[in-house]
Design a protein around this motif. Structure first.
Motif, PDB file in Angstrom:
ATOM      1  N   PHE A   7       0.839  -1.198   0.000  1.00 11.04           N
ATOM      2  CA  PHE A   7       0.000   0.000   0.000  1.00 11.04           C
ATOM      3  C   PHE A   7       0.872   1.244   0.000  1.00 11.04           C
ATOM      4  O   PHE A   7       1.776   1.382   0.832  1.00 11.04           O
ATOM      5  N   ILE A   8       0.586   2.143  -0.930  1.00  5.08           N
ATOM      6  CA  ILE A   8       1.316   3.413  -1.022  1.00  5.08           C
ATOM      7  C   ILE A   8       0.310   4.546  -1.061  1.00  5.08           C
ATOM      8  O   ILE A   8      -0.496   4.651  -1.999  1.00  5.08           O
ATOM      9  N   GLY A   9       0.334   5.395  -0.039  1.00  7.82           N
ATOM     10  CA  GLY A   9      -0.541   6.555  -0.006  1.00  7.82           C
ATOM     11  C   GLY A   9       0.240   7.826  -0.221  1.00  7.82           C
ATOM     12  O   GLY A   9       1.460   7.811  -0.425  1.00  7.82           O
ATOM     13  N   GLU A  10      -0.448   8.950  -0.165  1.00  4.71           N
ATOM     14  CA  GLU A  10       0.241  10.227  -0.327  1.00  4.71           C
ATOM     15  C   GLU A  10       0.911  10.657   0.976  1.00  4.71           C
ATOM     16  O   GLU A  10       1.880  11.407   0.962  1.00  4.71           O
ATOM     17  N   VAL A  36       2.840  -1.573   4.551  1.00  4.54           N
ATOM     18  CA  VAL A  36       2.873  -0.120   4.363  1.00  4.54           C
ATOM     19  C   VAL A  36       4.298   0.334   4.651  1.00  4.54           C
ATOM     20  O   VAL A  36       4.689   0.451   5.817  1.00  4.54           O
ATOM     21  N   PRO A  37       5.099   0.569   3.623  1.00  3.30           N
ATOM     22  CA  PRO A  37       6.509   0.911   3.858  1.00  3.30           C
ATOM     23  C   PRO A  37       6.669   2.205   4.653  1.00  3.30           C
ATOM     24  O   PRO A  37       5.897   3.151   4.483  1.00  3.30           O
ATOM     25  N   ASP A  38       7.666   2.230   5.496  1.00  2.00           N
ATOM     26  CA  ASP A  38       8.027   3.443   6.218  1.00  2.00           C
ATOM     27  C   ASP A  38       9.127   4.138   5.421  1.00  2.00           C
ATOM     28  O   ASP A  38      10.310   3.869   5.602  1.00  2.00           O
ATOM     29  N   PHE A  39       8.706   5.023   4.520  1.00  2.00           N
ATOM     30  CA  PHE A  39       9.680   5.683   3.658  1.00  2.00           C
ATOM     31  C   PHE A  39      10.636   6.566   4.455  1.00  2.00           C
ATOM     32  O   PHE A  39      11.701   6.931   3.971  1.00  2.00           O
ATOM     33  N   GLU A  52       9.002   7.499  -7.464  1.00  3.11           N
ATOM     34  CA  GLU A  52      10.008   7.509  -6.405  1.00  3.11           C
ATOM     35  C   GLU A  52       9.606   6.599  -5.245  1.00  3.11           C
ATOM     36  O   GLU A  52      10.447   5.910  -4.660  1.00  3.11           O
ATOM     37  N   LYS A  53       8.327   6.597  -4.918  1.00  3.96           N
ATOM     38  CA  LYS A  53       7.848   5.734  -3.833  1.00  3.96           C
ATOM     39  C   LYS A  53       7.981   4.258  -4.219  1.00  3.96           C
ATOM     40  O   LYS A  53       8.342   3.421  -3.382  1.00  3.96           O
ATOM     41  N   GLN A  55      10.164   3.040  -6.327  1.00  4.08           N
ATOM     42  CA  GLN A  55      11.593   2.740  -6.289  1.00  4.08           C
ATOM     43  C   GLN A  55      12.043   2.485  -4.857  1.00  4.08           C
ATOM     44  O   GLN A  55      12.805   1.544  -4.583  1.00  4.08           O
ATOM     45  N   ALA A  56      11.561   3.317  -3.938  1.00  2.88           N
ATOM     46  CA  ALA A  56      11.929   3.163  -2.532  1.00  2.88           C
ATOM     47  C   ALA A  56      11.405   1.844  -1.963  1.00  2.88           C
ATOM     48  O   ALA A  56      12.106   1.159  -1.214  1.00  2.88           O
ATOM     49  N   ALA A  57      10.178   1.485  -2.328  1.00  6.22           N
ATOM     50  CA  ALA A  57       9.592   0.237  -1.852  1.00  6.22           C
ATOM     51  C   ALA A  57      10.401  -0.962  -2.333  1.00  6.22           C
ATOM     52  O   ALA A  57      10.604  -1.931  -1.583  1.00  6.22           O
ATOM     53  N   ARG A  58      10.886  -0.889  -3.541  1.00  4.19           N
ATOM     54  CA  ARG A  58      11.702  -1.986  -4.067  1.00  4.19           C
ATOM     55  C   ARG A  58      13.023  -2.077  -3.317  1.00  4.19           C
ATOM     56  O   ARG A  58      13.520  -3.184  -3.059  1.00  4.19           O
ATOM     57  N   ARG A  59      13.581  -0.907  -2.953  1.00  2.95           N
ATOM     58  CA  ARG A  59      14.842  -0.923  -2.200  1.00  2.95           C
ATOM     59  C   ARG A  59      14.636  -1.502  -0.803  1.00  2.95           C
ATOM     60  O   ARG A  59      15.549  -2.120  -0.239  1.00  2.95           O
ATOM     61  N   LEU A  60      13.442  -1.305  -0.255  1.00  3.26           N
ATOM     62  CA  LEU A  60      13.147  -1.886   1.058  1.00  3.26           C
ATOM     63  C   LEU A  60      13.010  -3.397   0.988  1.00  3.26           C
ATOM     64  O   LEU A  60      13.086  -4.086   2.002  1.00  3.26           O
TER      65      LEU A  60
END
Length: 211
Positions: A7-10, A36-39, A52-53, A55-60
């Motif tokens: 899940f990715i929100g604003e 729910v990733p903690d960016f 960008e989100k 990409q960040a989720a994939r890095r996590l």
């Protein structure tokens, strides 16, 4: 089988949508695990884009069967946001099934329709002060639903002075709580944007093996 959902929100207060994702899955007889990733762990700036989100989720790390992306329509057509999300997922996570959640204009428009919930979150459930909230699809035509929600919560609380000021500082928490408490079969069910959310998610869950 347990379906793995990203899940990715604003923003973090959009995470109140997660219980609705889980309940819709349960309605289809599907078990889900929602991440729910903690960016903030990556020290990413707030307001970053969907690509960008992702990409960040994939890095996590983590493997997913579905990504649910919430993106307000703001002042543009909802289809533009749908296209934006589809392009982002195709570019950043090819092959991953997705559902775009596009409130019109902002997610706060969904919350303005539930007066009972609003008064409860305003800590004054028996209050009688007039709120003059929009009805039905009129909520999606409000120029700034976020500000109207802030003002309505303040009015419903009937707090004054310092107590009101402290209450207003907790708006993000109030918004999150209202979203969690939102009755999916209540007034919000009349809005096309909510109906699209439910329909699209139902279809995604069915494709993942739900009933």
């Amino acid at each position: 089988m347990t379906a793995r959902v990203l899940f990715i929100g604003e923003g973090s207060s959009d995470n109140g949508l997660v219980p609705h994702v889980e309940s819709l899955a349960a309605r289809k007889g599907l078990r889900v695990s929602v991440t729910v990733p903690d960016f903030g762990l990556l020290r990413l700036p707030t307001g970053h884009s969907v690509p960008e989100k992702l990409q960040a989720a994939r890095r996590l790390g983590g493997d997913y069967d579905l990504v649910v992306v919430q993106r307000d329509a703001d002042r543009g057509p909802a289809q533009d946001r749908r296209n934006e999300v589809e392009a982002a997922v195709s570019a950043e996570w090819p092959g991953l099934r997705h559902v775009a959640v596009i409130p019109v204009r902002m997610l706060e428009a969904w919350l303005l329709l539930d007066e009972t919930c609003l008064r409860q979150v305003a800590e004054n459930p028996r209050g009688r002060v007039s709120l003059d909230l929009p009805k039905g699809v009129a909520a999606e035509k409000i120029a700034d639903p976020k500000q109207l929600l802030k003002d309505s919560l303040a009015r419903a609380s009937e707090y004054k002075g310092r107590r009101l000021a402290q209450f207003q500082k907790r708006f993000s928490q109030h918004r999150l709580r209202m979203l969690e408490l939102l009755d999916p079969e209540g007034p919000v069910a009349c809005l096309p944007s909510w109906q699209s959310f439910v329909t699209d998610l139902d279809a995604a869950f069915k494709s993942l093996g739900g009933g």
